[in-house]
Design an enzyme around this catalytic site. Structure first.
Site, mmCIF file in Angstrom:
data_model
loop_
_atom_site.group_PDB
_atom_site.id
_atom_site.type_symbol
_atom_site.label_atom_id
_atom_site.label_comp_id
_atom_site.label_asym_id
_atom_site.label_seq_id
_atom_site.Cartn_x
_atom_site.Cartn_y
_atom_site.Cartn_z
ATOM 1 N N ASP A 174 -47.114 -36.289 -55.953
ATOM 2 C CA ASP A 174 -47.963 -34.674 -56.121
ATOM 3 C C ASP A 174 -47.056 -33.907 -56.953
ATOM 4 O O ASP A 174 -46.615 -32.978 -56.245
ATOM 5 C CB ASP A 174 -47.992 -34.509 -54.456
ATOM 6 N N HIS B 221 -44.099 -33.302 -50.250
ATOM 7 C CA HIS B 221 -43.515 -31.801 -50.430
ATOM 8 C C HIS B 221 -41.469 -31.911 -49.865
ATOM 9 O O HIS B 221 -41.306 -31.090 -49.395
ATOM 10 C CB HIS B 221 -44.205 -30.917 -49.252
ATOM 11 N N GLU C 257 -51.105 -24.893 -58.522
ATOM 12 C CA GLU C 257 -51.898 -25.442 -57.507
ATOM 13 C C GLU C 257 -51.091 -25.245 -56.380
ATOM 14 O O GLU C 257 -51.886 -24.408 -54.424
ATOM 15 C CB GLU C 257 -51.886 -27.221 -57.360
ATOM 16 N N GLU C 258 -50.444 -25.870 -55.798
ATOM 17 C CA GLU C 258 -49.224 -25.395 -55.349
ATOM 18 C C GLU C 258 -48.650 -24.309 -54.249
ATOM 19 O O GLU C 258 -48.464 -24.305 -53.243
ATOM 20 C CB GLU C 258 -47.948 -26.139 -54.327
ATOM 21 N N HIS D 8 -53.157 -31.252 -61.522
ATOM 22 C CA HIS D 8 -52.549 -30.205 -61.175
ATOM 23 C C HIS D 8 -51.061 -30.460 -61.778
ATOM 24 O O HIS D 8 -50.245 -31.546 -61.257
ATOM 25 C CB HIS D 8 -52.054 -29.423 -59.675
ATOM 26 N N ASP E 179 -55.679 -36.223 -57.986
ATOM 27 C CA ASP E 179 -54.124 -35.545 -56.683
ATOM 28 C C ASP E 179 -53.401 -36.537 -55.925
ATOM 29 O O ASP E 179 -53.589 -36.629 -54.726
ATOM 30 C CB ASP E 179 -54.861 -34.204 -56.465
#
Length: 506
Positions: free
Chosen positions: A291, A446, A323-324, A279, A352
């Site tokens: 990520d 994140h 994706e998130e 992604h 990923d």
């Protein structure tokens, strides 16, 4: 692909946000012109030898500079969908493939998406500020983006039915148990009952990180709360004691246009497609270099090195957007596939987070018993490769947390590898892989610190070589790999999966 293709793509993505984004490239990468020379058939060991940590690192540094394009709007680097950082990422990927000449055909698939951003939040219950309280994804703001105050009302059952909500919820904060229906349903039922906010608490001690999903005009500002912190609150409420709450969320939910990028070899059997994806977006909170910058850049590097070879089977690379936000891009792609095109994809490989700093070499435990036939053969390819390299590995659940989900739900065999997110490394894994037991695999998951320094280069190079091996293996032959069959009804995977993306839906 010529200049007109490049300009058309730029116009597509720029129109989504009405801004102009420069095309960016790795300086050492020159355009590959089409020639008539005969290339050797792709060889796994040879293409693995071409994977360079220096080139991966150079790409990571470039991606971080692109993430800085998001600073004006978000006050920090980010590549979240709809941001200048994500549009710059799309431009970079597109140009890198364009420079590879006629080896690939490129397409960009535009689709509508919902983007949410929480700017500020606060939750106070009684005289305590719960440490685990977190706003739900795609939550609306509290009224007028101001704090709201009311008593806490315990909702019966799991809040999945409107009848679960007593009349006293009106003007109050609904306290709802996590359960079998989506968080969005709970929030909507709370809003319809007149609640000013909602808190979904876990029946386990862990925190709840969820999303409300498709926006509803009845959604109310919603938080998740751990079972550990919820337990004493529930006890007080059941004793009939008064508990009040103050909730505050400043957030926005908006519709945008974003883009999947698909690149497929112009040679190879198009009836037997090898497909892999990563992604292209990050969360709003940070630049997302691990990520999933690591996976996106691994795909770019393997796609670049593959141009030195011929293939028997067509290879299709995908960079998914959204994706998130809940696997939006990959879902859109798979569900839009005609049945005959679905069947041409022999397998999908998901990559990923390839370089988590406190990594473990993780393989999705995809079996043919629960997943489309062929998933287990792919899993076994990863196992065999790690064993051949003398490397340890571990299995992780095939639980819907990444872009393989839509493929599996639609009957396409799949699997992948990862290096870990917010999970806790065990003592056994410390013995297997080094690092620190008791810490997250990616302590910057994140977060703003997911920058260039957050990628473990050893793990990233190892896994990029494994990606190259997976591509080379199936680009040569599907000998011994199960034939495709279209899905009839639902599969076991779908009935057991609670996730749809990185956060729980129920």
């Amino acid at each position: 692909m010529g200049v007109s293709s490049k300009l058309a793509f730029c116009a597509t993505i720029a129109s989504a946000a009405a801004i102009q984004i420069p095309f960016l490239s790795v300086p050492s990468q020159s355009r590959v012109e089409a020639t008539n020379e005969t290339k050797p058939l792709v060889n796994s060991s040879e293409i693995q030898d071409l994977i360079s940590g220096d080139r991966l690192l150079a790409r990571a540094k470039k991606l971080f500079e692109i993430a800085k394009l998001g600073e004006e709007e978000y006050n920090h680097p980010t590549r979240v969908i709809g941001s200048a950082g994500h549009l710059g990422t799309l431009s970079y990927i597109y140009e890198q493939i364009l420079q590879l000449g006629d080896y690939y055909s490129i397409s960009n698939q535009s689709f509508p998406a919902v983007s949410g951003n929480v700017f500020e939040s606060r939750l106070v219950i009684g005289n305590q500020v719960p440490k685990s309280a977190a706003p739900m994804g795609l939550t609306p703001a509290t009224k007028d983006k101001e704090p709201v105050h009311g008593k806490l009302v315990l909702v019966e059952n799991e809040g999945c039915q409107s009848t679960d909500f007593p009349e006293e919820v009106a003007g109050s904060v609904a306290f709802i148990k996590r359960g079998t229906c989506p968080f969005g349903t709970k929030s909507e039922n709370a809003g319809r009952a007149g609640a000013i906010a909602a808190i979904v608490y876990n029946y386990e001690k862990d925190p709840v990180q969820g999303t409300l999903g498709t926006p509803s005009p009845y959604h109310v500002a919603s938080f998740g709360l751990s079972g550990e912190e919820a337990e004493p609150i529930i006890k007080r409420l059941k004793q009939g004691k008064y508990v009040d709450a103050i909730a505050y969320i400043d957030a926005e939910v908006k519709s945008i246009l974003t883009v999947n990028i698909i690149a497929q070899t112009t040679e190879g059997d198009t009836e037997n497609v090898v497909m892999l994806g990563a992604h292209s977006d990050s969360v709003a909170e940070g630049p997302g270099i691990n990520d999933d910058g690591s996976g996106s850049l691994s795909l770019l590097e393997v796609a670049t090195q593959l141009t030195k070879y011929s293939v028997n089977n067509a290879v299709r690379f995908a960079w998914w957007a959204g994706e998130e936000e809940g696997l939006l891009g990959s879902d859109y792609y798979v569900y839009a596939l005609p049945e005959e095109e679905n069947k041409k994809i022999r397998l999908f490989m998901d990559y990923d987070m390839m370089g988590s700093p406190n990594f473990a070499y993780q393989i999705y435990n995809a079996t043919n018993a629960l997943n489309p036939e062929g998933s287990e053969e792919l899993r076994d390819l990863y196992i065999a490769w790690y064993e051949e390299q003398g490397l340890n590995y571990t299995f992780i659940p095939f639980d819907g947390r990444s872009d393989y989900d839509g493929f599996i739900r639609n009957g396409i065999p799949g699997g992948g590898i990862a290096t870990g997110a917010e999970g806790i490394k065990t003592k056994k894994e410390q013995e297997q892989f080094g690092g620190k037991a008791g810490d997250w695999y990616d302590p910057c998951y994140h977060q703003l610190c997911d920058d260039v320094g957050n990628v473990n280069m050893t793990a990233w190079v190892v896994n990029t070589k494994l990606i190259a091996h997976s591509v080379a293996t199936y680009a040569r032959s599907f000998k011994g790999f199960p034939k495709r069959a279209l899905l009839t009804g639902t599969n076991e995977y779908e009935s057991q999966t609670k996730y749809h993306g990185p956060i729980l839906f129920f």
